[in-house]
Design a protein around this motif. Structure first.
Motif, PDB file in Angstrom:
ATOM      1  N   THR A   1      -4.509  -5.923   0.067  1.00  0.00           N
ATOM      2  CA  THR A   1      -3.150  -5.635   0.517  1.00  0.00           C
ATOM      3  C   THR A   1      -2.673  -6.640   1.552  1.00  0.00           C
TER       4      THR A   1
ATOM      5  N   ALA B   1      -3.502   0.518   4.860  1.00  0.00           N
ATOM      6  CA  ALA B   1      -4.728   0.833   4.135  1.00  0.00           C
ATOM      7  C   ALA B   1      -5.713   1.577   5.033  1.00  0.00           C
TER       8      ALA B   1
ATOM      9  N   ALA C   1      -9.698  -2.131  -0.327  1.00  0.00           N
ATOM     10  CA  ALA C   1      -8.239  -2.267  -0.340  1.00  0.00           C
ATOM     11  C   ALA C   1      -7.848  -3.739  -0.355  1.00  0.00           C
TER      12      ALA C   1
ATOM     13  N   VAL D   1     -11.226  -3.770   3.890  1.00  0.00           N
ATOM     14  CA  VAL D   1      -9.837  -4.138   3.647  1.00  0.00           C
ATOM     15  C   VAL D   1      -9.773  -5.661   3.540  1.00  0.00           C
TER      16      VAL D   1
ATOM     17  N   PHE E   1       0.829  -1.202   0.000  1.00  0.00           N
ATOM     18  CA  PHE E   1       0.000   0.000   0.000  1.00  0.00           C
ATOM     19  C   PHE E   1       0.866   1.256   0.000  1.00  0.00           C
TER      20      PHE E   1
END
Length: 513
Positions: free
Chosen positions: A230, A236, A228, A246, A198
């Motif tokens: 990641t 994030a 996000a 996320v 990220f």
């Protein structure tokens, strides 16, 4: 290089270089010996892929020599280490656990991967049920493996049905992002930001511009439209993404091997969760074959034997891949990163110089377009270029069957012509119409090109890449070669370094100096 590896290479290099015509002459069993199949499903649902390496120069003696090289390279133990989740990425001190996403790995890693994929599934289902409002478009922002895999899968699997209109953007060139903006309605657009750390400058710059676009077009909470993907979820959240959106993936999953993780979110959203699961199942079928098949019968390892032979013994600097299927138009680009970023190295895992050529340059295109562009060189040029042909028995269209028949006949004819050669002049003597032949190719023939097949194709090439790395003694899981240019770009931006006269002149000419 160890004495046993040196001896194996000497044995291989000492073998005679026979022509393909001679290898086929009088050997009715050659095709059967050098073809194999990986399949999945049962009964009417049985499907698979045929791998035909008979039009390469592999012989029983060469295969025996390469089996000795694999033994000297400790292939069996290194393959076991890969699946066990051991620290095989020695330069970065971590495992390479992409197969755990497909159910092959240590018990703890498989459980973690399944939990993370279940989290992704729940978010996809929530989005479909309207948790984030009406979503018609997705702009997926990433670069490298965070973009190439999703772009390939979406292009291949969503031509008949797409639940969400998906645009994959990787280039920092703003023209690419503006094209996605033009195609999407900001009121119904979701943004996926895919970055392992990220922090990737291209991805985060594009993500910032996407937020600005949403804000300037009436979206009150742009961060509320971001998912996000990641391995650094804390970063994030700091950037502004709510933790419920996320989707983490494991640090031990490398970028170019990450399609199977939450990086596959746009595939699951656009093509459907069932298609994504089928893709994992197809890959798992190849994992099982690669993990449990030894020697020349291991089709991924056999392909690596041919790759090593042409790169080292025949001095071939490139390998071409031509997909005779429009749905695989992005496959050569995907393989470029997989193979060249993995095996484009000059030192071994121990930091010693590699004893010969490593990864060839991977390139290719789509048939039949490529026949009218680059095949002139393949047939009559001075370079020997091993070629992989990829095709599907079942068509991907509902048009007149003549389309697919012509497509397949061209695919098979090209391999036959590369091998046979000939002279097309009336008297058979015109050198301009002479085709030398004896040019190698392999054919990968799929029963159909569905999600499971795509997963199997990608996994086959992942394991082929790993097998090549073991035979060369290198680490395929780091990619330090991409870092120097990125560092120097930051130096230019920050004015922190001196450069050569040419670079200084370019900076001044462009107004950056």
């Amino acid at each position: 290089m160890s004495d046993s590896r040196t001896a194996a290479w000497q044995q291989i290099e000492a073998l005679p270089q026979e022509t393909l015509g001679d290898l086929f002459a009088g050997d009715d069993a050659r095709v059967d010996r050098l073809s194999g199949r990986i399949g999945w499903g049962e009964g009417e649902d049985a499907a698979g892929i045929r791998f035909d390496w008979s039009k390469t120069h592999l012989t029983d003696d060469l295969l025996a020599g390469f089996e000795a090289l694999a033994e000297a390279s400790d292939f069996t133990a290194k393959r076991a280490a890969l699946f066990a989740g051991d620290t095989i990425n020695v330069t970065e001190g971590r495992a390479a656990e992409h197969t755990a996403q497909r159910g092959f790995g240590s018990e703890a890693s498989v459980e973690e991967a399944q939990a993370l994929l279940a989290r992704m599934q729940m978010l996809v289902e929530a989005i479909r049920e309207g948790a984030l409002g009406q979503i018609k478009h997705l702009i997926h922002i990433g670069i490298g493996g965070s973009a190439l895999g999703p772009a390939l899968a979406i292009n291949a699997l969503t031509r008949d049905l797409s639940y969400v209109d998906c645009h994959v953007v990787s280039n920092i060139d703003g023209v690419a992002l503006e094209a996605a903006f033009e195609a999407c309605d900001p009121a119904t657009t979701l943004i996926a930001v895919a970055s392992k750390t990220f922090t990737t400058i291209e991805t985060m710059t594009n993500a910032d511009s996407a937020l600005t676009w949403l804000r300037e077009n009436g979206v009150a909470d742009p961060h509320g439209r971001v998912v996000a993907l990641t391995a650094n979820p804390e970063r994030a959240v700091e950037w502004g993404v709510d933790e419920t959106r996320v989707l983490p993936f494991m640090e031990s999953v490398g970028g170019r091997y990450s399609l199977w993780s939450s990086i596959g979110f746009p595939v699951a959203l656009a093509a459907g969760l069932d298609e994504f699961a089928a893709m994992l199942d197809g890959a798992a079928a190849v994992d099982e074959h690669f993990a449990n098949t030894d020697g020349r019968d291991n089709l991924c390892l056999r392909a690596a034997f041919a790759d090593q032979y042409y790169a080292r013994v025949r001095g071939c600097q490139t390998r071409a891949v031509f997909a005779y299927d429009e749905r695989l138009a992005l496959f050569p680009s995907y393989l470029q990163q997989l193979e060249m970023e993995s095996n484009g190295k000059r030192v071994t895992s121990q930091g010693e110089p590699v004893g010969g050529p490593t990864a060839p340059i991977t390139w290719g295109g789509v048939g039949t377009d490529a026949q009218h562009a680059v095949f002139q060189l393949l047939h009559q040029g001075t370079h020997m270029v091993p070629v992989d042909f990829i095709a599907s028995i079942a068509p991907g269209d509902a048009l007149n069957p003549a389309h697919h028949r012509i497509l397949l006949t061209n695919c098979f004819a090209q391999g036959a012509a590369l091998m046979a050669g000939g002279n097309m002049s009336a008297d058979g003597k015109d050198p301009a119409r002479e085709f030398p032949g004896n040019r190698p190719s392999a054919t990968i023939l799929c029963d159909d090109l569905d999600a499971a097949t795509l997963g199997a194709l990608i996994a086959f090439h992942e394991h082929r890449t790993f097998a090549n790395a073991v035979l060369m003694g290198i680490n395929p899981f780091d990619q330090f070669g991409v870092e120097l240019g990125k560092k120097m770009a930051k130096d230019i931006d920050g004015g922190a370094a001196e450069f050569d006269a040419s670079t200084k002149a370019l900076l001044e000419a462009s107004g950056l100096g």
